[in-house]
Design a protein around this motif. Structure first.
Motif, PDB file in Angstrom:
ATOM      1  N   GLU A  17       0.823  -1.217   0.000  1.00 44.78           N
ATOM      2  CA  GLU A  17       0.000   0.000   0.000  1.00 44.78           C
ATOM      3  C   GLU A  17       0.853   1.262   0.000  1.00 44.78           C
ATOM      4  O   GLU A  17       0.329   2.364   0.035  1.00 44.78           O
ATOM      5  CB  GLU A  17      -0.865   0.030   1.262  1.00 44.78           C
ATOM      6  CG  GLU A  17      -1.905  -1.055   1.312  1.00 44.78           C
ATOM      7  CD  GLU A  17      -2.851  -0.858   2.485  1.00 44.78           C
ATOM      8  OE1 GLU A  17      -2.381  -0.462   3.561  1.00 44.78           O
ATOM      9  OE2 GLU A  17      -4.054  -1.101   2.304  1.00 44.78           O
ATOM     10  N   LEU A  19       2.995   4.418  -0.809  1.00 39.75           N
ATOM     11  CA  LEU A  19       3.235   5.381  -1.889  1.00 39.75           C
ATOM     12  C   LEU A  19       4.533   6.124  -1.630  1.00 39.75           C
ATOM     13  O   LEU A  19       5.182   6.612  -2.528  1.00 39.75           O
ATOM     14  CB  LEU A  19       2.092   6.389  -1.996  1.00 39.75           C
ATOM     15  CG  LEU A  19       0.701   5.873  -2.379  1.00 39.75           C
ATOM     16  CD1 LEU A  19      -0.257   7.042  -2.528  1.00 39.75           C
ATOM     17  CD2 LEU A  19       0.724   5.064  -3.651  1.00 39.75           C
ATOM     18  N   ASN A  27      -0.773   1.880   9.525  1.00 44.89           N
ATOM     19  CA  ASN A  27      -1.412   0.700   8.933  1.00 44.89           C
ATOM     20  C   ASN A  27      -0.733  -0.593   9.400  1.00 44.89           C
ATOM     21  O   ASN A  27      -1.389  -1.601   9.650  1.00 44.89           O
ATOM     22  CB  ASN A  27      -1.391   0.790   7.405  1.00 44.89           C
ATOM     23  CG  ASN A  27      -2.471   1.713   6.862  1.00 44.89           C
ATOM     24  OD1 ASN A  27      -3.014   2.531   7.595  1.00 44.89           O
ATOM     25  ND2 ASN A  27      -2.791   1.583   5.593  1.00 44.89           N
TER      26      ASN A  27
ATOM     27  N   TYR B 227      -4.066  10.257  -0.770  1.00 47.39           N
ATOM     28  CA  TYR B 227      -4.418   9.332   0.305  1.00 47.39           C
ATOM     29  C   TYR B 227      -5.840   9.623   0.762  1.00 47.39           C
ATOM     30  O   TYR B 227      -6.254  10.774   0.828  1.00 47.39           O
ATOM     31  CB  TYR B 227      -3.511   9.520   1.520  1.00 47.39           C
ATOM     32  CG  TYR B 227      -2.054   9.188   1.298  1.00 47.39           C
ATOM     33  CD1 TYR B 227      -1.578   7.899   1.514  1.00 47.39           C
ATOM     34  CD2 TYR B 227      -1.152  10.176   0.904  1.00 47.39           C
ATOM     35  CE1 TYR B 227      -0.234   7.598   1.342  1.00 47.39           C
ATOM     36  CE2 TYR B 227       0.189   9.882   0.729  1.00 47.39           C
ATOM     37  CZ  TYR B 227       0.646   8.588   0.945  1.00 47.39           C
ATOM     38  OH  TYR B 227       1.967   8.307   0.776  1.00 47.39           O
ATOM     39  N   TYR B 229      -7.724   9.218   4.158  1.00 44.57           N
ATOM     40  CA  TYR B 229      -7.474   8.913   5.565  1.00 44.57           C
ATOM     41  C   TYR B 229      -8.805   8.620   6.243  1.00 44.57           C
ATOM     42  O   TYR B 229      -9.609   9.515   6.478  1.00 44.57           O
ATOM     43  CB  TYR B 229      -6.780  10.108   6.224  1.00 44.57           C
ATOM     44  CG  TYR B 229      -6.343   9.885   7.656  1.00 44.57           C
ATOM     45  CD1 TYR B 229      -5.071   9.404   7.947  1.00 44.57           C
ATOM     46  CD2 TYR B 229      -7.194  10.148   8.717  1.00 44.57           C
ATOM     47  CE1 TYR B 229      -4.661   9.205   9.259  1.00 44.57           C
ATOM     48  CE2 TYR B 229      -6.794   9.950  10.036  1.00 44.57           C
ATOM     49  CZ  TYR B 229      -5.530   9.486  10.297  1.00 44.57           C
ATOM     50  OH  TYR B 229      -5.129   9.292  11.598  1.00 44.57           O
ATOM     51  N   LEU B 267      -3.457   6.257  -5.634  1.00 51.98           N
ATOM     52  CA  LEU B 267      -4.297   6.518  -4.470  1.00 51.98           C
ATOM     53  C   LEU B 267      -4.194   5.352  -3.493  1.00 51.98           C
ATOM     54  O   LEU B 267      -4.156   4.189  -3.898  1.00 51.98           O
ATOM     55  CB  LEU B 267      -5.749   6.682  -4.942  1.00 51.98           C
ATOM     56  CG  LEU B 267      -6.784   7.185  -3.951  1.00 51.98           C
ATOM     57  CD1 LEU B 267      -6.389   8.546  -3.392  1.00 51.98           C
ATOM     58  CD2 LEU B 267      -8.149   7.300  -4.633  1.00 51.98           C
ATOM     59  N   SER B 268      -4.132   5.677  -2.203  1.00 49.47           N
ATOM     60  CA  SER B 268      -4.005   4.631  -1.196  1.00 49.47           C
ATOM     61  C   SER B 268      -4.788   5.013   0.060  1.00 49.47           C
ATOM     62  O   SER B 268      -5.042   6.192   0.302  1.00 49.47           O
ATOM     63  CB  SER B 268      -2.518   4.444  -0.864  1.00 49.47           C
ATOM     64  OG  SER B 268      -2.338   3.321  -0.061  1.00 49.47           O
ATOM     65  N   VAL B 269      -5.157   4.011   0.857  1.00 47.75           N
ATOM     66  CA  VAL B 269      -5.939   4.252   2.068  1.00 47.75           C
ATOM     67  C   VAL B 269      -5.023   4.276   3.286  1.00 47.75           C
ATOM     68  O   VAL B 269      -4.135   3.448   3.419  1.00 47.75           O
ATOM     69  CB  VAL B 269      -6.996   3.137   2.257  1.00 47.75           C
ATOM     70  CG1 VAL B 269      -7.688   3.260   3.609  1.00 47.75           C
ATOM     71  CG2 VAL B 269      -8.021   3.167   1.139  1.00 47.75           C
TER      72      VAL B 269
END
Lengths: 164, 546
Positions: A17, A19, A27, B227, B229, B267-269
């Motif tokens: 995940e 970046l 996380n 992101y 969040y 894009l990331s969580v």
């Protein structure tokens, strides 16, 4: 026992995940906590610090800042009770009292059998079915004191069944 | 599509009422009765209103049912789906759902943000595309320059929907003009303002609108990474957003060279971990960087110095979701809703002692009265309305005399009624103002990050004083002390959290002054909520003799 390999495995699975170099610590800690049943053992924290290249003290700073993380063992079931106003005015007070009574513990404590930890939380964003509690990752809404007793009894029964 | 479609609400609230269970049961039944070629069972987001069950909608008939148990599911299948007869005992009159005949006109006109929520399967990207999803992105990439996008958003007058109301286009322009080799777009989905659950329902009902809005923002400001969040406790939202991101990558809306335009966006969580203050934008940035969510000193603001020190846009979920709509339909269309200074709509969360708890989207400028009585169905159990808190715990407590104030970004300044994140917390006559104030201050005490003294100590003192009043041990000077604490915290706190303390505290002291005074030097709480205690005798300490 905490093995270096399993901790590394968890970190590796979260790396997908990523970046940026330094953006996955929280996380990682979430996943770590789930893996070690609701807390993060000190051995694991050390490996995380080394693997993620963050000083140990900084990892602990994060762990102790956020309420969802714990460095001490907690119960198998973490009960989070919403203490915010939308639940408070729709019967939340009675829910809190019932839980304390049924479990025989106060906020922040764990039952002697190691099953339940009671925690207070801010709004869980389920005000459409208030009052609400959360047990591990499951939510329960439209609660009444009777329903709370049932839920706790169901879990206790399940645990007794497994123990036999 | 098959001739008959059954839509089942599976947002978090409905899931709690058994939606998953009913849905799977219905799917099994459809198989068992060999109806697979004619009946499609689809998941959808919230229908906007909660009663004691899960809402099933049958299309094209347009019939709504309220399902409470598995037998109800079977009845619907056997009667309605097999025999074509309505099950009158389970049918909900259309006017009980907000998207209905009577309200439909209004609802159709005002459902901008929620246009897909409750209509499509959030886990299916194709359903989103079928409703013009990612069309705005295509338009932006093919026909518009980044400056055109910013101009359009600026012209629309869109303001931040998280509570502060900063003009979105301006924020984007600052970020676009700031220099940096890398820029970021962040979505603040750390929805923590008590009573607010609109972002959860948007993410769980229409995740792709958010993703599309963020990619467009990235293109406009020149950011290639983003992101989302999300609050750590929002398990349902996290799973849905992760799936949606995966699908968007697969369809080429995320990743390298999007739609052949040369523009790339990843894009990331990222998850929160139980800290309300992380909703403050610089605290959120700190958290993504893997640090405690403590706010930074401002300026510099995120558009010039944000994530990892790079120019960064931070917007709320609802703000981003407005973006694709504005791009497709134009700023003028958007400005035709709402008020002059606050164009567009707002998604409100109706909570507390109100008949219909849930979310509702209305034009900005709608009055508190309309929200509670027209959309919320009034106070539960026929009780009298006593207090309304607008805008969340950091919002204002008002009495019934202020119900006709239209809610927009100026209503706090002009009328002392805050819009905030759009919470309308209805409180009936059985509750006590002192108890509510105590609860609100305990929230602040718990969520104060401890960085600055006025907030950390001020909230602690306010809780002590309010506890003493609620135990019947209040002193005459206590109300003045509370006002003083509120003012000091408001003026000298480091971030928005502490600065917002006077909003709830001063408004409740002002609007319910008599109730506070009635607790001091009295025999008991006028409403009977607070439990009075006799003061404990002070222990006399003496040195123990050994």
């Amino acid at each position: 026992m905490v093995s270096v390999e399993e901790v590394k495995g968890i970190i590796e699975s979260v790396r997908k995940e990523r970046l940026e170099e330094r953006d996955i610590l929280i996380n990682v800690l979430h996943k770590m906590q789930k893996h070690f049943n609701n807390f993060i053992p000190p051995e694991a924290v050390e490996i995380v610090a080394k693997e993620c290249g963050v000083p140990l003290s900084k990892v602990y700073e994060v762990l102790t800042f956020y309420t969802m993380f714990s460095t001490k063992p907690r119960g198998k079931y973490i009960i989070r009770v919403c203490a915010s106003l939308p639940c408070h005015v729709t019967g939340g007070r009675e829910i809190v009292e019932t839980l304390k009574e049924v479990l025989g513990i106060d906020f922040g404590e764990t039952t002697e059998d190691g099953l339940f930890t009671l925690e207070k939380t801010s709004c869980l964003g389920l005000c459409g079915v208030s009052p609400v509690i959360m047990i591990n990752e499951d939510f329960y809404g439209n609660l009444t004191p009777e329903r709370v007793r049932e839920i706790i009894e169901e879990i206790r029964k399940k645990e007794r069944g497994e123990g036999k | 599509m098959k001739p008959i479609v059954v839509l089942v609400s599976v947002d978090s609230n409905s899931v709690l009422l058994g939606a998953r269970h009913f849905l799977n049961y219905l799917k099994d039944l459809v198989k068992e009765y060999n109806l697979e070629s004619t009946v499609d069972v689809l998941e959808t987001g919230s229908m906007g209103v909660y009663m004691e069950g899960v809402i099933f909608t049958i299309l094209p008939d347009g019939v709504h049912y309220l399902v409470k148990k598995t037998d109800d599911v079977k009845l619907i299948l056997e009667e309605h789906l097999l025999k074509g007869r309505k099950v009158l005992s389970l049918e909900i009159p259309p006017e009980r759902i907000k998207k209905t005949v009577e309200v439909e006109k209004v609802a159709e006109e005002t459902r901008i943000v929620l246009q897909n929520v409750g209509e499509i399967d959030p886990m299916n990207i194709e359903e989103y595309i079928a409703r013009d999803g990612y069309f705005a992105l295509a338009k932006v990439l093919k026909e518009m320059k980044p400056e055109d996008v910013i101009d359009e958003i600026k012209r629309s007058g869109l303001r931040g929907r998280g509570g502060a109301g900063f003009p979105t286009g301006l924020k984007w322009e600052f970020t676009a003009k700031a220099s940096g080799d890398q820029k970021y777009v962040l979505c603040n989905a750390d929805e923590g303002e008590p009573g607010t659950f609109k972002d959860r329902l948007i993410m769980e009902g229409d995740p792709h609108s958010l993703i599309e809005g963020m990619i467009i923002a990235g293109y406009a400001v020149g950011a290639t990474k983003g992101y989302i969040y999300i609050r750590g406790e929002y398990y349902g939202s996290i799973d849905i957003i992760r799936k949606a991101i995966e699908d968007a990558y697969e369809y080429g809306f995320l990743g390298k060279d999007i739609l052949g335009s040369g523009f790339s966006f990843d894009l990331s969580v990222r998850l929160g971990a139980g800290a309300y203050v992380a909703g403050e934008e610089t605290a959120l940035i700190e958290s993504i960087e893997g640090k405690p969510a403590k706010p930074r000193l401002k300026p510099p603001y995120p558009p010039t110095f944000g994530l990892f020190g790079k120019p960064t846009v931070v917007n709320n979920v609802e703000t981003f979701v407005n973006v694709p709509r504005i791009i497709l339909k134009g700023a003028d269309w958007f400005k035709s809703f709402g008020t002059e200074s606050s164009p567009g709509t707002k998604v409100f969360s109706l909570v507390g002692n109100v008949v219909k708890k849930g979310i509702v989207e209305v034009p900005l400028g709608t009055t508190v009265r309309d929200l509670i009585f027209k959309f919320g169905g009034g106070v539960e159990g026929g009780k009298k309305l006593k207090i309304v808190q607008t805008g969340g715990t950091a919002g204002t407590f008002i009495g019934p005399d202020k119900l006709d104030v239209p809610l927009d970004y100026d209503s706090y300044q002009n009328h002392g009624v805050s819009l905030g994140s759009g919470v309308i917390l209805v409180v009936d006559e059985t509750h006590c103002a002192v108890d509510l104030a105590l609860n609100a201050m305990k929230f602040y005490e718990h969520e104060s990050c401890g960085k600055c003294t006025p907030c950390r100590e001020g909230t602690k003192l306010a809780v002590q004083i309010l506890e003493r009043i609620s135990k019947g041990q209040g002193r005459k000077e206590d109300l003045d002390l509370l006002r003083e604490i509120a003012k000091a915290a408001g003026e000298t706190s480091f971030c928005g959290l502490g600065q917002s303390i006077p909003v709830p505290l001063l408004s409740i002291l002002e609007n319910f002054k008599e109730e506070f005074e009635a607790h001091i030097g009295a025999e008991g709480c006028p409403v009977g909520v607070c439990k009075f205690e006799k003061p404990k005798k002070k222990k006399m300490y003496s040195f123990r003799r050994f």
